[in-house]
Design a protein around this motif. Structure first.
Motif, PDB file in Angstrom:
ATOM      1  N   PHE A 181       0.929  -1.102   0.096  1.00  0.00           N
ATOM      2  CA  PHE A 181      -0.074  -0.031  -0.007  1.00  0.00           C
ATOM      3  C   PHE A 181       0.854   1.159  -0.074  1.00  0.00           C
ATOM      4  O   PHE A 181       1.642   1.308   0.894  1.00  0.00           O
ATOM      5  CB  PHE A 181      -1.286   0.143   1.348  1.00  0.00           C
ATOM      6  CG  PHE A 181      -1.843  -1.349   1.416  1.00  0.00           C
ATOM      7  CD1 PHE A 181      -2.768  -1.328   0.294  1.00  0.00           C
ATOM      8  CD2 PHE A 181      -1.885  -2.082   2.365  1.00  0.00           C
ATOM      9  CE1 PHE A 181      -3.741  -2.405   0.271  1.00  0.00           C
ATOM     10  CE2 PHE A 181      -2.618  -3.143   2.009  1.00  0.00           C
ATOM     11  CZ  PHE A 181      -3.686  -3.390   1.250  1.00  0.00           C
ATOM     12  N   SER A 230      -9.870   9.760   6.966  1.00  0.00           N
ATOM     13  CA  SER A 230     -10.576   9.082   6.165  1.00  0.00           C
ATOM     14  C   SER A 230     -10.826   7.540   7.005  1.00  0.00           C
ATOM     15  O   SER A 230      -9.918   7.111   7.671  1.00  0.00           O
ATOM     16  CB  SER A 230     -10.245   8.800   4.842  1.00  0.00           C
ATOM     17  OG  SER A 230      -9.066   8.117   4.974  1.00  0.00           O
ATOM     18  N   SER A 231     -11.659   6.783   6.328  1.00  0.00           N
ATOM     19  CA  SER A 231     -11.940   5.590   7.054  1.00  0.00           C
ATOM     20  C   SER A 231     -10.807   4.535   6.515  1.00  0.00           C
ATOM     21  O   SER A 231     -10.225   3.529   7.387  1.00  0.00           O
ATOM     22  CB  SER A 231     -13.250   4.743   6.556  1.00  0.00           C
ATOM     23  OG  SER A 231     -13.352   4.899   5.069  1.00  0.00           O
ATOM     24  N   GLY A 232     -10.315   4.970   5.203  1.00  0.00           N
ATOM     25  CA  GLY A 232      -8.978   4.015   4.821  1.00  0.00           C
ATOM     26  C   GLY A 232      -8.024   4.228   5.571  1.00  0.00           C
ATOM     27  O   GLY A 232      -7.148   3.391   5.866  1.00  0.00           O
ATOM     28  N   GLU A 233      -7.564   5.663   6.113  1.00  0.00           N
ATOM     29  CA  GLU A 233      -6.470   5.901   6.880  1.00  0.00           C
ATOM     30  C   GLU A 233      -6.668   4.888   8.159  1.00  0.00           C
ATOM     31  O   GLU A 233      -5.759   4.530   9.021  1.00  0.00           O
ATOM     32  CB  GLU A 233      -6.562   7.506   7.363  1.00  0.00           C
ATOM     33  CG  GLU A 233      -5.861   8.317   6.208  1.00  0.00           C
ATOM     34  CD  GLU A 233      -6.007   9.774   6.558  1.00  0.00           C
ATOM     35  OE1 GLU A 233      -5.040  10.276   6.727  1.00  0.00           O
ATOM     36  OE2 GLU A 233      -7.168  10.120   6.805  1.00  0.00           O
ATOM     37  N   VAL A 266      -8.181   2.303   8.693  1.00  0.00           N
ATOM     38  CA  VAL A 266      -8.108   0.881   8.520  1.00  0.00           C
ATOM     39  C   VAL A 266      -6.452   0.550   8.735  1.00  0.00           C
ATOM     40  O   VAL A 266      -5.978  -0.293   9.419  1.00  0.00           O
ATOM     41  CB  VAL A 266      -8.578   0.484   7.091  1.00  0.00           C
ATOM     42  CG1 VAL A 266      -8.081  -1.028   6.413  1.00  0.00           C
ATOM     43  CG2 VAL A 266     -10.105   0.475   7.296  1.00  0.00           C
ATOM     44  N   ASP A 267      -5.667   1.479   7.746  1.00  0.00           N
ATOM     45  CA  ASP A 267      -4.473   0.956   7.688  1.00  0.00           C
ATOM     46  C   ASP A 267      -3.796   1.430   9.152  1.00  0.00           C
ATOM     47  O   ASP A 267      -2.833   0.943   9.526  1.00  0.00           O
ATOM     48  CB  ASP A 267      -3.573   2.162   6.807  1.00  0.00           C
ATOM     49  CG  ASP A 267      -4.006   1.618   5.312  1.00  0.00           C
ATOM     50  OD1 ASP A 267      -4.422   0.943   5.044  1.00  0.00           O
ATOM     51  OD2 ASP A 267      -3.588   2.615   4.670  1.00  0.00           O
ATOM     52  N   ARG A 284      -9.810  -4.502   2.741  1.00  0.00           N
ATOM     53  CA  ARG A 284      -9.497  -3.239   3.154  1.00  0.00           C
ATOM     54  C   ARG A 284     -10.691  -2.300   2.604  1.00  0.00           C
ATOM     55  O   ARG A 284     -11.240  -1.475   3.352  1.00  0.00           O
ATOM     56  CB  ARG A 284      -8.281  -2.858   2.359  1.00  0.00           C
ATOM     57  CG  ARG A 284      -7.663  -1.412   2.918  1.00  0.00           C
ATOM     58  CD  ARG A 284      -6.241  -1.016   2.462  1.00  0.00           C
ATOM     59  NE  ARG A 284      -5.891   0.253   2.812  1.00  0.00           N
ATOM     60  CZ  ARG A 284      -6.199   1.241   1.917  1.00  0.00           C
ATOM     61  NH1 ARG A 284      -6.612   1.149   0.831  1.00  0.00           N
ATOM     62  NH2 ARG A 284      -5.487   2.520   2.427  1.00  0.00           N
ATOM     63  N   THR A 285     -11.229  -2.525   1.583  1.00  0.00           N
ATOM     64  CA  THR A 285     -12.231  -1.653   0.895  1.00  0.00           C
ATOM     65  C   THR A 285     -13.531  -1.923   1.722  1.00  0.00           C
ATOM     66  O   THR A 285     -14.319  -1.071   2.323  1.00  0.00           O
ATOM     67  CB  THR A 285     -12.600  -2.136  -0.596  1.00  0.00           C
ATOM     68  OG1 THR A 285     -11.361  -1.814  -1.455  1.00  0.00           O
ATOM     69  CG2 THR A 285     -13.798  -0.959  -0.986  1.00  0.00           C
ATOM     70  N   ALA A 334     -13.226  -0.321   5.112  1.00  0.00           N
ATOM     71  CA  ALA A 334     -13.183   1.049   5.084  1.00  0.00           C
ATOM     72  C   ALA A 334     -14.838   1.428   4.931  1.00  0.00           C
ATOM     73  O   ALA A 334     -15.394   2.524   5.689  1.00  0.00           O
ATOM     74  CB  ALA A 334     -12.634   1.697   3.911  1.00  0.00           C
ATOM     75  N   LYS A 335     -15.556   0.613   4.078  1.00  0.00           N
ATOM     76  CA  LYS A 335     -17.101   0.856   4.247  1.00  0.00           C
ATOM     77  C   LYS A 335     -17.711   0.828   5.359  1.00  0.00           C
ATOM     78  O   LYS A 335     -18.784   1.568   5.670  1.00  0.00           O
ATOM     79  CB  LYS A 335     -17.759  -0.010   3.057  1.00  0.00           C
ATOM     80  CG  LYS A 335     -17.563   0.256   1.489  1.00  0.00           C
ATOM     81  CD  LYS A 335     -17.860  -0.472   0.407  1.00  0.00           C
ATOM     82  CE  LYS A 335     -17.593  -0.260  -0.736  1.00  0.00           C
ATOM     83  NZ  LYS A 335     -18.166  -1.082  -1.762  1.00  0.00           N
ATOM     84  N   GLY A 355     -18.371   7.023   1.445  1.00  0.00           N
ATOM     85  CA  GLY A 355     -16.972   7.460   1.992  1.00  0.00           C
ATOM     86  C   GLY A 355     -16.875   8.972   1.992  1.00  0.00           C
ATOM     87  O   GLY A 355     -15.774   9.455   1.867  1.00  0.00           O
TER      88      GLY A 355
END
Length: 338
Positions: free
Chosen positions: A159, A277-280, A282-283, A321-322, A325-326, A337
């Motif tokens: 990533f 963000s939700s992606g941040e 998750v990571d 991951r996707t 994030a959702k 998102g």
């Protein structure tokens, strides 16, 4: 306690430490009795010059002490920092023993986190993020790192945005950084009965990593810690321990975590907006889980049950991951998102 000269108090503390065992998983932390009262002592990290020992904690506690979240240390010098024992219950104990957890507990944690992130940040040092040791690894590190950990480290490297969260890009105040605890996990969060109204107030311990940083790091530490505790609370219910049973425990624990974190977010948003963000998240959460797994594996020299669980949770987040994030967007109160 009757007033003592500083030299007398220092001697009492050293005597108490010499006979008290360290706390599990915390080789520098001890619970001690001094003249019939209970305290927690933390020894300075070895190898630091005397003037640098606890310098970080001193500067942080000067700021955090202005909030209702931290108590001033009872005693501090170049060798040890001493706090009175907080008369409350850790969030970790609540999560292990009291499911379903009252939403009020989660909301209170969210309110406390917003209070922390809204604190003034005058000349604060940068926070130290809890991070796994990423590549490149030295020869000795390669030799001592179990294959299961190495496999997850390889996954991490896929990533691009991991550079942001692995410490190669540091926050400045212009980027919206705030005062973070940086180790905002259930073990360090005490719920104390409020003296003024019904319910609880939060007290935080272990400010060693705190400083200027991203709000997402505290959410990630809490998300990771609650997930582990929730899954652990499911394990005693298993009739047979195996891959399928553990998968069911993880699913049940994750469901508990989502409800808890949704309530945390509601409390937080009473006074502050969520700015990541939700992606941040998750990571950052995957990094927290992996850091703990790596630390346990390196300490034990093997992959134990809890390490296996942490690796599985990390791999699950990375592989989905996707979708993760959702799901996080839903409990952050966002759609699509936003």
């Amino acid at each position: 306690m009757t007033a003592l000269k500083r030299e007398e108090l220092a001697e009492l503390i050293r005597d108490a430490q010499s006979s008290a065992p360290t706390m599990p998983g915390h080789p520098r932390i001890r619970r001690v009795m001094i003249r019939g009262e209970e305290y927690v002592t933390a020894e300075a990290r070895p190898g630091l010059p005397g003037a640098e020992r606890f310098a970080h904690e001193r500067s942080l506690l000067a700021v955090a002490g202005r909030t209702p979240l931290a108590d001033d240390p009872f005693y501090i010098d170049e060798e040890v920092i001493v706090h009175r024992v907080i008369q409350g219950t850790t969030l970790h104990d609540i999560l292990l023993n009291s499911w379903p957890v009252d939403d009020e507990v989660a909301v209170t944690c969210g309110v406390a986190l917003a209070t922390l992130h809204g604190s003034p940040t005058p000349s604060l040092p940068r926070a130290t993020d809890e991070q796994p040791k990423l590549f490149p690894l030295g020869i000795q590190e390669w030799a001592n790192t179990p294959d299961a950990i190495l496999a997850v480290l390889v996954q991490c490297g896929r990533f691009q945005d991991w550079e942001l969260l692995s410490g190669r890009r540091r926050p400045t105040r212009q980027e919206g950084a705030v005062l973070i605890h940086s180790d905002f996990k259930p073990d360090n969060i005490f719920l104390v009965d409020s003296e003024r109204e019904e319910g609880h107030v939060v007290r935080l311990i272990d400010w060693e990593l705190a400083g200027l940083g991203f709000a997402v790091e505290d959410f990630a530490a809490l998300f990771a810690g609650v997930t582990v505790a929730a899954v652990q609370s499911e394990i005693p219910r298993l009739e047979v321990v195996g891959p399928e049973a553990m998968h069911r425990a993880v699913q049940a624990g994750t469901t508990k975590t989502i409800r808890f974190m949704a309530a945390v977010t509601r409390g937080y948003r009473r006074t502050r907006a969520v700015d990541f963000s939700s992606g941040e998240l998750v990571d950052a959460t995957a990094l927290r889980l992996l850091a703990r797994a790596q630390g346990l594996a390196l300490t034990a020299g093997s992959i134990g049950a809890l390490t296996t669980l942490l690796i599985g949770l990390t791999q699950g987040l990375l592989a989905n991951r996707t979708e993760a994030a959702k799901a996080i967007d839903l409990w952050l109160g966002r759609q699509d998102g936003e």
